[in-house]
Design a protein around this motif. Structure first.
Motif, PDB file in Angstrom:
ATOM      1  N   HIS A 263     -19.552 -82.591 -23.694  1.00  0.00           N
ATOM      2  CA  HIS A 263     -20.515 -81.644 -23.131  1.00  0.00           C
ATOM      3  C   HIS A 263     -19.991 -81.070 -21.819  1.00  0.00           C
ATOM      4  O   HIS A 263     -20.140 -79.859 -21.542  1.00  0.00           O
ATOM      5  CB  HIS A 263     -21.861 -82.334 -22.903  1.00  0.00           C
ATOM      6  CG  HIS A 263     -22.878 -81.478 -22.197  1.00  0.00           C
ATOM      7  ND1 HIS A 263     -23.483 -80.391 -22.791  1.00  0.00           N
ATOM      8  CD2 HIS A 263     -23.366 -81.540 -20.925  1.00  0.00           C
ATOM      9  CE1 HIS A 263     -24.313 -79.826 -21.930  1.00  0.00           C
ATOM     10  NE2 HIS A 263     -24.258 -80.498 -20.796  1.00  0.00           N
ATOM     11  N   MET A 264     -19.364 -81.915 -20.991  1.00  0.00           N
ATOM     12  CA  MET A 264     -18.806 -81.455 -19.723  1.00  0.00           C
ATOM     13  C   MET A 264     -17.745 -80.379 -19.949  1.00  0.00           C
ATOM     14  O   MET A 264     -17.697 -79.369 -19.237  1.00  0.00           O
ATOM     15  CB  MET A 264     -18.207 -82.644 -18.961  1.00  0.00           C
ATOM     16  CG  MET A 264     -17.532 -82.292 -17.643  1.00  0.00           C
ATOM     17  SD  MET A 264     -15.770 -81.859 -17.812  1.00  0.00           S
ATOM     18  CE  MET A 264     -15.082 -83.429 -18.325  1.00  0.00           C
ATOM     19  N   LEU A 265     -16.877 -80.570 -20.957  1.00  0.00           N
ATOM     20  CA  LEU A 265     -15.812 -79.604 -21.227  1.00  0.00           C
ATOM     21  C   LEU A 265     -16.370 -78.250 -21.665  1.00  0.00           C
ATOM     22  O   LEU A 265     -15.740 -77.206 -21.452  1.00  0.00           O
ATOM     23  CB  LEU A 265     -14.856 -80.148 -22.292  1.00  0.00           C
ATOM     24  CG  LEU A 265     -13.921 -81.275 -21.845  1.00  0.00           C
ATOM     25  CD1 LEU A 265     -13.117 -81.801 -23.024  1.00  0.00           C
ATOM     26  CD2 LEU A 265     -12.983 -80.798 -20.739  1.00  0.00           C
ATOM     27  N   LYS A 266     -17.541 -78.254 -22.265  1.00  0.00           N
ATOM     28  CA  LYS A 266     -18.169 -76.985 -22.645  1.00  0.00           C
ATOM     29  C   LYS A 266     -18.650 -76.211 -21.419  1.00  0.00           C
ATOM     30  O   LYS A 266     -18.654 -74.977 -21.421  1.00  0.00           O
ATOM     31  CB  LYS A 266     -19.362 -77.241 -23.580  1.00  0.00           C
ATOM     32  CG  LYS A 266     -18.976 -77.788 -24.949  1.00  0.00           C
ATOM     33  CD  LYS A 266     -20.222 -78.068 -25.788  1.00  0.00           C
ATOM     34  CE  LYS A 266     -19.853 -78.664 -27.141  1.00  0.00           C
ATOM     35  NZ  LYS A 266     -21.043 -78.997 -27.957  1.00  0.00           N
ATOM     36  N   ASN A 268     -17.553 -76.929 -18.010  1.00  0.00           N
ATOM     37  CA  ASN A 268     -16.568 -76.856 -16.924  1.00  0.00           C
ATOM     38  C   ASN A 268     -15.396 -75.968 -17.338  1.00  0.00           C
ATOM     39  O   ASN A 268     -14.718 -76.239 -18.327  1.00  0.00           O
ATOM     40  CB  ASN A 268     -16.067 -78.270 -16.583  1.00  0.00           C
ATOM     41  CG  ASN A 268     -15.125 -78.290 -15.394  1.00  0.00           C
ATOM     42  OD1 ASN A 268     -14.151 -77.555 -15.331  1.00  0.00           O
ATOM     43  ND2 ASN A 268     -15.423 -79.154 -14.442  1.00  0.00           N
ATOM     44  N   HIS A 269     -15.120 -74.928 -16.547  1.00  0.00           N
ATOM     45  CA  HIS A 269     -14.012 -74.024 -16.834  1.00  0.00           C
ATOM     46  C   HIS A 269     -13.006 -74.009 -15.680  1.00  0.00           C
ATOM     47  O   HIS A 269     -12.348 -72.996 -15.427  1.00  0.00           O
ATOM     48  CB  HIS A 269     -14.542 -72.616 -17.111  1.00  0.00           C
ATOM     49  CG  HIS A 269     -15.421 -72.547 -18.328  1.00  0.00           C
ATOM     50  ND1 HIS A 269     -14.924 -72.626 -19.619  1.00  0.00           N
ATOM     51  CD2 HIS A 269     -16.769 -72.465 -18.457  1.00  0.00           C
ATOM     52  CE1 HIS A 269     -15.927 -72.561 -20.480  1.00  0.00           C
ATOM     53  NE2 HIS A 269     -17.056 -72.468 -19.801  1.00  0.00           N
ATOM     54  N   LEU A 295     -14.874 -73.762 -26.819  1.00  0.00           N
ATOM     55  CA  LEU A 295     -15.545 -73.040 -25.744  1.00  0.00           C
ATOM     56  C   LEU A 295     -14.817 -73.141 -24.417  1.00  0.00           C
ATOM     57  O   LEU A 295     -15.024 -72.310 -23.525  1.00  0.00           O
ATOM     58  CB  LEU A 295     -16.979 -73.574 -25.578  1.00  0.00           C
ATOM     59  CG  LEU A 295     -17.874 -73.513 -26.822  1.00  0.00           C
ATOM     60  CD1 LEU A 295     -19.218 -74.164 -26.538  1.00  0.00           C
ATOM     61  CD2 LEU A 295     -18.062 -72.074 -27.276  1.00  0.00           C
ATOM     62  N   ASN A 296     -13.953 -74.166 -24.257  1.00  0.00           N
ATOM     63  CA  ASN A 296     -13.280 -74.378 -22.980  1.00  0.00           C
ATOM     64  C   ASN A 296     -12.093 -73.429 -22.827  1.00  0.00           C
ATOM     65  O   ASN A 296     -11.308 -73.257 -23.758  1.00  0.00           O
ATOM     66  CB  ASN A 296     -12.813 -75.836 -22.879  1.00  0.00           C
ATOM     67  CG  ASN A 296     -12.208 -76.149 -21.525  1.00  0.00           C
ATOM     68  OD1 ASN A 296     -11.063 -75.838 -21.257  1.00  0.00           O
ATOM     69  ND2 ASN A 296     -12.993 -76.785 -20.683  1.00  0.00           N
ATOM     70  N   THR A 326      -5.200 -72.072 -24.635  1.00  0.00           N
ATOM     71  CA  THR A 326      -4.913 -72.588 -23.287  1.00  0.00           C
ATOM     72  C   THR A 326      -4.289 -73.973 -23.305  1.00  0.00           C
ATOM     73  O   THR A 326      -3.523 -74.312 -22.401  1.00  0.00           O
ATOM     74  CB  THR A 326      -6.202 -72.640 -22.441  1.00  0.00           C
ATOM     75  OG1 THR A 326      -7.197 -73.406 -23.131  1.00  0.00           O
ATOM     76  CG2 THR A 326      -6.736 -71.246 -22.194  1.00  0.00           C
ATOM     77  N   LEU A 327      -4.596 -74.807 -24.299  1.00  0.00           N
ATOM     78  CA  LEU A 327      -4.076 -76.169 -24.347  1.00  0.00           C
ATOM     79  C   LEU A 327      -2.559 -76.152 -24.551  1.00  0.00           C
ATOM     80  O   LEU A 327      -2.061 -75.543 -25.501  1.00  0.00           O
ATOM     81  CB  LEU A 327      -4.757 -76.947 -25.470  1.00  0.00           C
ATOM     82  CG  LEU A 327      -4.671 -78.472 -25.414  1.00  0.00           C
ATOM     83  CD1 LEU A 327      -5.320 -79.005 -24.150  1.00  0.00           C
ATOM     84  CD2 LEU A 327      -5.331 -79.087 -26.635  1.00  0.00           C
ATOM     85  N   GLU A 328      -1.820 -76.816 -23.655  1.00  0.00           N
ATOM     86  CA  GLU A 328      -0.364 -76.795 -23.694  1.00  0.00           C
ATOM     87  C   GLU A 328       0.257 -78.159 -23.993  1.00  0.00           C
ATOM     88  O   GLU A 328       1.353 -78.221 -24.549  1.00  0.00           O
ATOM     89  CB  GLU A 328       0.190 -76.278 -22.367  1.00  0.00           C
ATOM     90  CG  GLU A 328      -0.195 -74.835 -22.058  1.00  0.00           C
ATOM     91  CD  GLU A 328       0.354 -74.363 -20.723  1.00  0.00           C
ATOM     92  OE1 GLU A 328       1.259 -75.034 -20.188  1.00  0.00           O
ATOM     93  OE2 GLU A 328      -0.118 -73.331 -20.216  1.00  0.00           O
TER      94      GLU A 328
END
Length: 474
Positions: A263-266, A268-269, A295-296, A326-328
């Motif tokens: 939920h936090m990752l949704k 927090n940007h 969503l992140n 974005t995930l690397e």
């Protein structure tokens, strides 16, 4: 689901002060021994809050790349900043506390570094597991003294106190310091058993602090309540870029902490790096995280190593990687994804994803937990590297190598699809047959220990932090 109530700060008790026996003689003797000597008394006033601000230091004094610059007005200003060793000694005498000679030695190194005119911030390491010099581990009482010195010292941007004896007492003073501090960007508490109570102090602090960028609370025995509290406050905190919550003490099979973190990752940007090693994450928990990654738009480094993820969980990860750009870096080491999971990833990396740079799939040979990938899956991943120019790093040691795997990765290196520094294997030939040997490379090879020789923070052995440079040590 009810959110945990964060505690107000209430100081834990310290040990009674030691008597001032010989304090006057010790001070004059110390001043005579100090190289170059001191002129007059310390600039510290009778009020400990008036102590010249300064940090605790360590064996390795490391300039960091993105910290506030020191702009001294002249020699006098520089000298005033480089009095940490003297101020620490005098404050111990004033408070009748035992002097930690390891801290004293490190503060001397910090003073010397400041006098050289270092214009970038310094990360000060007081690592309790340093094998290169004699160590006297830091206690909560020692940190209480250090917190009087740290304040807002313009030269200090990071503090590493891993593997010391900081319980919830040390956590209280560290969190209280960070409530008002604006210069410290990085704090590493790894291995200090602050437990749930200490974790709640830090969670409370993050509601107030707006300058800390990286916080490492791995292996600190955090409880479910504090992990959920961190997930709650990080939905609002916009300063934290990297968070390490490795190996909390969790009970139950419902993955409640993973649900809150998802939920936090949704929401927090701003978070760039998240470590969830040893969280008992199963396929359903990974599904929750993957749903959040749709969503992140900020997370670049996700560590879910040492969990209970199988090839079924790779279906969710492969699907989100088709959309997430974005995930690397993904650390999947010490899971159980097997050939089927490797094939799911390979298909996505070959046809869809062009953002992922590194994936780590290895497990040591003698570990009970392994990814159990055989030749088919490893060869499929090697083919992905030929078609995906962004996919630059892969770590596979400890899986099941057959001859086709050895030839495939040998060819990748020979044809320059894979650089030798970007993997943990090296090909060699015996009697005309290709084999793979292990190299000391990885995403965070020296996270838990410092080598006795060679570079501790080299890019090849700590590639995760080179690929996603949020800060130097996490």
């Amino acid at each position: 689901m009810a959110q945990p109530q964060l505690p107000a700060f209430a100081p834990p008790p310290l040990a009674p002060p030691r008597g001032p026996r010989g304090a006057g003689r010790a001070r004059s003797s110390w001043q005579r021994r100090r190289r170059g000597g001191w002129q007059g008394e310390s600039s510290m006033g009778s009020n400990p809050e008036d102590v010249a601000p300064g940090p605790a230091g360590s064996a390795n004094v490391t300039p960091t790349a993105d910290s506030s610059a020191l702009a001294p007005s002249g020699e006098e200003a520089l000298e005033a900043l480089a009095n940490l060793q003297e101020d620490y000694y005098n404050l111990c005498m004033e408070k009748h506390r035992k002097i930690n000679h390891f801290i004293l030695r490190i503060l001397q190194e910090v003073d010397e570094e400041i006098k050289k005119g270092v214009e970038k911030g310094i990360t000060v390491n007081i690592a309790g597991n340093n094998r290169l010099i004699p160590v006297e581990r830091v206690t909560g009482e020692d940190f209480w003294i250090l917190s009087k010195l740290l304040k807002n010292h313009p030269c200090i941007s990071g503090l590493d106190v891993r593997y010391n004896l900081l319980s919830d007492v040390g956590a209280y003073y560290a969190a209280k310091l960070l409530q008002k501090n604006t210069t410290l960007k990085y704090l590493r508490m790894t291995g200090n058993k602050i437990e749930n109570k200490g974790g709640m102090f830090f969670a409370t602090m993050l509601q107030i602090n707006s300058s800390l960028e990286k916080l490492d609370l791995g292996d600190c025995d955090l409880g479910m309540q504090s992990v959920i509290a961190f997930a709650t406050v990080l939905t609002q905190n916009q300063a934290i870029k990297g968070m390490n919550l490795n190996r909390p003490i969790l009970y139950g099979e419902q993955e409640e902490s993973t649900i809150h973190l998802s939920h936090m990752l949704k929401e927090n940007h701003f978070l760039v790096e998240l470590h969830l090693c040893k969280h008992d994450i199963k396929n359903s928990g990974l599904q929750q995280l993957c749903d959040a990654l749709y969503l992140n738009s900020s997370l670049r480094y996700l560590d879910v190593s040492c969990n209970k993820i199988t090839h079924d969980g790779m279906v969710y990860l492969a699907d989100v990687l088709k959309c997430n750009t974005t995930l690397e870096v993904i650390d999947l080491s010490f899971n159980r994804i097997e050939n089927a999971g490797a094939n799911y990833l390979s298909e996505t990396l070959t046809s869809h994803n062009r953002s992922l740079k590194a994936v780590i799939l290895f497990s040591y040979r003698l570990s009970v937990v392994s990814n159990n990938i055989e030749g088919e899956g490893l060869v499929a991943l090697s083919k992905s590297m030929k078609t995906n120019p962004t996919f630059s790093n892969i770590y596979i040691w400890g899986n099941k190598f057959d001859e086709a795997t050895c030839v495939a990765y040998s060819d990748l290196i020979k044809m320059s699809y894979l650089k030798p520094d970007n993997t943990d294997v090296e090909p060699f030939v015996v009697d005309g047959r290709v084999y793979l040997a292990e190299l000391s490379n990885g995403l965070k090879k020296h996270y838990y220990w410092t080598p006795t020789y060679g570079e501790a923070y080299g890019h090849s052995s700590n590639a995760g932090f080179a690929l996603v440079p949020v800060g130097q040590h996490l």
